[in-house]
Write a protein that holds these residues in place. Structure first.
Motif, PDB file in Angstrom:
ATOM      1  N   LEU A  18       0.940  -1.239  -0.101  1.00 39.09           N
ATOM      2  CA  LEU A  18      -0.097   0.120   0.058  1.00 39.09           C
ATOM      3  C   LEU A  18       0.956   1.445  -0.057  1.00 39.09           C
ATOM      4  O   LEU A  18       0.641   2.290  -0.633  1.00 39.09           O
ATOM      5  N   TRP A  19       1.899   1.134   0.831  1.00 44.08           N
ATOM      6  CA  TRP A  19       2.736   2.183   0.703  1.00 44.08           C
ATOM      7  C   TRP A  19       3.404   2.639  -0.555  1.00 44.08           C
ATOM      8  O   TRP A  19       3.485   3.929  -0.925  1.00 44.08           O
ATOM      9  N   SER A  20       3.956   1.823  -1.126  1.00 46.09           N
ATOM     10  CA  SER A  20       4.343   2.034  -2.691  1.00 46.09           C
ATOM     11  C   SER A  20       3.456   2.744  -3.830  1.00 46.09           C
ATOM     12  O   SER A  20       3.487   3.332  -4.566  1.00 46.09           O
ATOM     13  N   LEU A  21       1.867   1.964  -3.326  1.00 50.50           N
ATOM     14  CA  LEU A  21       0.916   2.518  -4.205  1.00 50.50           C
ATOM     15  C   LEU A  21       0.633   4.166  -3.905  1.00 50.50           C
ATOM     16  O   LEU A  21       0.482   4.534  -4.949  1.00 50.50           O
ATOM     17  N   LEU A  22       0.634   4.477  -2.711  1.00 46.09           N
ATOM     18  CA  LEU A  22       0.451   5.859  -2.512  1.00 46.09           C
ATOM     19  C   LEU A  22       1.662   6.884  -2.861  1.00 46.09           C
ATOM     20  O   LEU A  22       1.655   7.794  -3.372  1.00 46.09           O
ATOM     21  N   ASP A  23       2.981   5.925  -2.831  1.00 49.76           N
ATOM     22  CA  ASP A  23       4.418   6.706  -3.203  1.00 49.76           C
ATOM     23  C   ASP A  23       4.143   7.261  -4.640  1.00 49.76           C
ATOM     24  O   ASP A  23       4.333   8.180  -5.204  1.00 49.76           O
ATOM     25  N   SER A  24       3.324   6.139  -5.555  1.00 51.38           N
ATOM     26  CA  SER A  24       3.415   6.234  -6.935  1.00 51.38           C
ATOM     27  C   SER A  24       2.338   7.282  -7.242  1.00 51.38           C
ATOM     28  O   SER A  24       2.709   8.169  -8.239  1.00 51.38           O
ATOM     29  N   LEU A  25       1.267   7.241  -6.752  1.00 54.17           N
ATOM     30  CA  LEU A  25       0.394   8.332  -6.656  1.00 54.17           C
ATOM     31  C   LEU A  25       0.763   9.676  -6.738  1.00 54.17           C
ATOM     32  O   LEU A  25       0.460  10.607  -7.509  1.00 54.17           O
ATOM     33  N   GLU A  26       1.506   9.832  -5.453  1.00 51.49           N
ATOM     34  CA  GLU A  26       2.227  11.043  -5.201  1.00 51.49           C
ATOM     35  C   GLU A  26       3.038  11.553  -6.247  1.00 51.49           C
ATOM     36  O   GLU A  26       3.036  12.902  -6.564  1.00 51.49           O
ATOM     37  N   PHE A  42       0.392  14.375   1.120  1.00 52.41           N
ATOM     38  CA  PHE A  42       0.020  13.043   1.313  1.00 52.41           C
ATOM     39  C   PHE A  42       0.041  12.860   2.640  1.00 52.41           C
ATOM     40  O   PHE A  42       1.226  13.123   3.133  1.00 52.41           O
ATOM     41  N   VAL A  43      -0.807  12.486   3.288  1.00 54.40           N
ATOM     42  CA  VAL A  43      -0.763  12.335   4.909  1.00 54.40           C
ATOM     43  C   VAL A  43      -1.002  10.924   5.088  1.00 54.40           C
ATOM     44  O   VAL A  43      -2.164  10.382   4.809  1.00 54.40           O
ATOM     45  N   ARG A  44      -0.049   9.942   5.950  1.00 54.79           N
ATOM     46  CA  ARG A  44      -0.442   8.661   6.429  1.00 54.79           C
ATOM     47  C   ARG A  44      -0.541   8.493   8.068  1.00 54.79           C
ATOM     48  O   ARG A  44       0.333   9.233   8.442  1.00 54.79           O
ATOM     49  N   SER A  45      -1.678   7.916   8.401  1.00 54.72           N
ATOM     50  CA  SER A  45      -1.588   7.608   9.758  1.00 54.72           C
ATOM     51  C   SER A  45      -0.410   6.531  10.150  1.00 54.72           C
ATOM     52  O   SER A  45       0.032   5.722   9.406  1.00 54.72           O
ATOM     53  N   GLN A  46       0.109   6.747  11.448  1.00 57.21           N
ATOM     54  CA  GLN A  46       1.437   5.891  11.897  1.00 57.21           C
ATOM     55  C   GLN A  46       0.683   4.428  11.787  1.00 57.21           C
ATOM     56  O   GLN A  46       1.656   3.573  11.827  1.00 57.21           O
ATOM     57  N   THR A  47      -0.348   4.323  11.922  1.00 51.12           N
ATOM     58  CA  THR A  47      -0.918   2.683  11.831  1.00 51.12           C
ATOM     59  C   THR A  47      -1.296   2.313  10.671  1.00 51.12           C
ATOM     60  O   THR A  47      -1.866   0.993  10.577  1.00 51.12           O
ATOM     61  N   LEU A  48      -1.057   2.981   9.662  1.00 53.39           N
ATOM     62  CA  LEU A  48      -1.564   2.618   8.266  1.00 53.39           C
ATOM     63  C   LEU A  48      -0.672   1.298   7.783  1.00 53.39           C
ATOM     64  O   LEU A  48       0.690   1.384   7.588  1.00 53.39           O
ATOM     65  N   PRO A  49      -1.163   0.222   7.476  1.00 55.52           N
ATOM     66  CA  PRO A  49      -0.457  -1.071   7.143  1.00 55.52           C
ATOM     67  C   PRO A  49       0.638  -0.880   5.925  1.00 55.52           C
ATOM     68  O   PRO A  49       0.125  -0.108   4.974  1.00 55.52           O
ATOM     69  N   HIS A  50       1.508  -1.408   5.960  1.00 56.91           N
ATOM     70  CA  HIS A  50       2.433  -1.430   4.721  1.00 56.91           C
ATOM     71  C   HIS A  50       1.916  -2.412   3.638  1.00 56.91           C
ATOM     72  O   HIS A  50       1.863  -1.973   2.392  1.00 56.91           O
ATOM     73  N   TYR A  51       1.436  -3.525   3.991  1.00 57.74           N
ATOM     74  CA  TYR A  51       0.682  -4.585   3.105  1.00 57.74           C
ATOM     75  C   TYR A  51      -0.709  -4.732   3.356  1.00 57.74           C
ATOM     76  O   TYR A  51      -1.000  -4.982   4.652  1.00 57.74           O
ATOM     77  N   ILE A  52      -1.441  -4.668   2.437  1.00 51.79           N
ATOM     78  CA  ILE A  52      -2.773  -4.935   2.575  1.00 51.79           C
ATOM     79  C   ILE A  52      -3.528  -6.277   1.365  1.00 51.79           C
ATOM     80  O   ILE A  52      -2.614  -6.175   0.330  1.00 51.79           O
ATOM     81  N   LYS A  53      -4.679  -6.718   1.476  1.00 53.86           N
ATOM     82  CA  LYS A  53      -5.042  -7.456   0.553  1.00 53.86           C
ATOM     83  C   LYS A  53      -6.510  -7.074   0.167  1.00 53.86           C
ATOM     84  O   LYS A  53      -7.345  -6.993   0.876  1.00 53.86           O
ATOM     85  N   THR A  54      -6.623  -6.348  -1.160  1.00 57.55           N
ATOM     86  CA  THR A  54      -7.971  -6.335  -1.523  1.00 57.55           C
ATOM     87  C   THR A  54      -7.676  -6.044  -3.172  1.00 57.55           C
ATOM     88  O   THR A  54      -6.723  -6.481  -3.856  1.00 57.55           O
ATOM     89  N   ASP A  55      -8.505  -5.454  -3.945  1.00 56.07           N
ATOM     90  CA  ASP A  55      -8.426  -5.261  -5.414  1.00 56.07           C
ATOM     91  C   ASP A  55      -7.459  -3.929  -5.563  1.00 56.07           C
ATOM     92  O   ASP A  55      -7.862  -2.982  -5.452  1.00 56.07           O
ATOM     93  N   ARG A  57      -6.093  -3.027  -8.245  1.00 60.56           N
ATOM     94  CA  ARG A  57      -6.467  -2.133  -9.482  1.00 60.56           C
ATOM     95  C   ARG A  57      -7.540  -1.090  -9.333  1.00 60.56           C
ATOM     96  O   ARG A  57      -7.371   0.130  -9.632  1.00 60.56           O
ATOM     97  N   LYS A  58      -8.783  -1.401  -8.474  1.00 57.82           N
ATOM     98  CA  LYS A  58      -9.867  -0.837  -8.242  1.00 57.82           C
ATOM     99  C   LYS A  58      -9.415   0.260  -7.442  1.00 57.82           C
ATOM    100  O   LYS A  58     -10.005   1.498  -7.504  1.00 57.82           O
ATOM    101  N   LEU A  59      -8.667   0.072  -6.289  1.00 54.86           N
ATOM    102  CA  LEU A  59      -8.182   1.038  -5.471  1.00 54.86           C
ATOM    103  C   LEU A  59      -7.504   1.933  -5.844  1.00 54.86           C
ATOM    104  O   LEU A  59      -7.775   3.259  -5.757  1.00 54.86           O
ATOM    105  N   ARG A  60      -6.383   1.706  -6.807  1.00 55.58           N
ATOM    106  CA  ARG A  60      -5.769   2.618  -7.566  1.00 55.58           C
ATOM    107  C   ARG A  60      -6.597   3.483  -8.359  1.00 55.58           C
ATOM    108  O   ARG A  60      -6.467   4.911  -8.621  1.00 55.58           O
TER     109      ARG A  60
END
Length: 410
Positions: A18-26, A42-55, A57-60
């Motif tokens: 997830l962090w990489s996805l947000l970095d690429s969008l920024e 771009f602001v991330r909470s300290q608890t935001l997970p590094h890796y997640i499982k969902t779709d 492509r749709k989130l992007r």
């Protein structure tokens, strides 16, 4: 919308960074925002997970839609994305199954939305007063995004004040992700033999005016299992994109008739173009060229000459493609001809004109011409010849270019 209404859209969940996805969008939007004189935050909470499982492509896609709208309609001030966890996982003992709720908030200092328009935001083909003023879009981005949010177990809300700005807030359910068991560097060291099962039939469009460049990409993509079509210029690319709707386009930026910059702008001006990943192929080594490419609407770029593994890595990053890798065999058969360590002075056995031709052929990724030139190396330089052939087989045109550049300076 017709596919959504017919229930033909489903989630394709995958484990991703997830962090990489947000970095690429920024990175992607920072150039556009700067061009408009906007501050992108771009602001991330300290608890935001590094890796997640969902779709992924749709989130992007929905993040691109919301951030893109904010940048497009905001004339001054800032656009901010907040990413946070609002419902932490309850099953901390089994992290691979731990479910949580993430919330993303896109806040802008734009013109705001009239109260009477807010209720119509999620109606297909209906534009707000602001949208009509800017004469952009089809009125489908938010309705489709809302459907995606609901598909991912969440929803979206909007608040706005005229002359102050708007806030789009959405949440989705995700599973806590985890790093892959085999690191990407280990996987990239292995040969990709095919696409992993249970994935979409990925459609890839290759756009380049040089047939040799087209064939190089086709040689990489089709054996693995991608569906591939080719176009010689931007005009052809738009026609194929409109009918075939590829998942990803490898776009050469300098072509006759219509170049890649114009083709990308036209494709990305459509709603369905926002769902198409466009990766630029450019021979320029200048950092300024990278900014121009991204500001034209490309999602990423790769410099020529490129390595095979870079192509597959980019498709995995943007489409979530998964591969099956060939297991490395510890005992490789010994070649009859030993490879010669390559240094620039190795090429001094050949005429300068030949080195110039080899450099040009490598620049154009013309493997056939490179191999033809290598046939001119005499039999008493067999080790040199075999080492160069091996570079061609491994698609290491970058190493050939480095050798020829150094040789021409001697």
């Amino acid at each position: 919308m017709s596919k959504i209404e017919a229930g033909q859209i489903s989630l394709n969940q995958n484990n991703f960074d997830l962090w990489s996805l947000l970095d690429s969008l920024e990175e992607m939007f920072s150039i556009r925002a700067a061009a408009e004189g906007l501050k992108l935050i771009f602001v991330r909470s300290q608890t935001l997970p590094h890796y997640i499982k969902t779709d992924e492509r749709k989130l992007r896609q929905v993040l691109i839609n919301l951030i893109g709208n904010a940048v497009k309609f905001t004339e001054s001030g800032s656009v901010t994305l907040h990413s946070e966890v609002i419902d932490p996982p309850s099953q901390i003992d089994n992290q691979q199954e731990a479910e949580m709720v993430l919330q993303f908030t896109v806040e802008d200092t734009g013109p705001g939305i009239a109260p009477e328009d807010i209720d119509q935001l999620f109606e297909p083909f209906i534009q707000t007063e602001t949208g009509r003023k800017y004469q952009q879009g089809t009125g489908l981005g938010l309705p489709i995004s809302q459907e995606f949010f609901q598909l991912m177990g969440g929803d979206i809300s909007v608040s706005s004040t005229r002359g102050v700005g708007s806030v789009f807030k959405f949440n989705i359910k995700v599973n806590l992700g985890y790093p892959e068991e085999i690191s990407s560097s280990q996987l990239l060291a292995q040969k990709i033999v095919s696409l992993a099962p249970n994935q979409p039939k990925y459609r890839i469009l290759v756009v380049d005016d040089r047939e040799s460049n087209q064939q190089l990409l086709v040689k990489f993509l089709i054996p693995v299992g991608f569906e591939v079509l080719e176009a010689e210029n931007g005009q052809e690319a738009i026609a194929i994109w409109n009918q075939w709707e590829p998942h990803l386009i490898w776009m050469d930026m300098r072509m006759p008739v219509m170049d890649g910059y114009e083709a990308t702008k036209r494709i990305k001006s459509h709603l369905k173009g926002q769902a198409t990943v466009i990766i630029a192929l450019t021979a320029s080594a200048f950092e300024e060229e990278r900014e121009v490419v991204l500001s034209a609407g490309c999602d990423d770029f790769v410099r020529k000459p490129f390595e095979e593994q870079i192509l597959f890595e980019k498709m995995a990053k943007h489409l979530g493609v998964r591969y099956i890798y060939e297991k490395q065999i510890s005992s490789q058969p010994t070649r009859v001809v030993q490879h010669q360590p390559l240094e620039a002075n190795c090429l001094m056995v050949m005429p300068t004109d030949w080195v110039v031709q080899l450099h040009q052929a490598a620049t154009e990724l013309d493997d056939k011409l490179v191999l033809q030139l290598l046939e001119e190396i005499s039999e008493d330089q067999l080790a040199l010849k075999q080492s160069l052939i091996d570079l061609v087989e491994r698609v290491r045109f970058d190493m050939i270019l480095s050798l020829t550049q150094s040789a021409l300076k001697l």
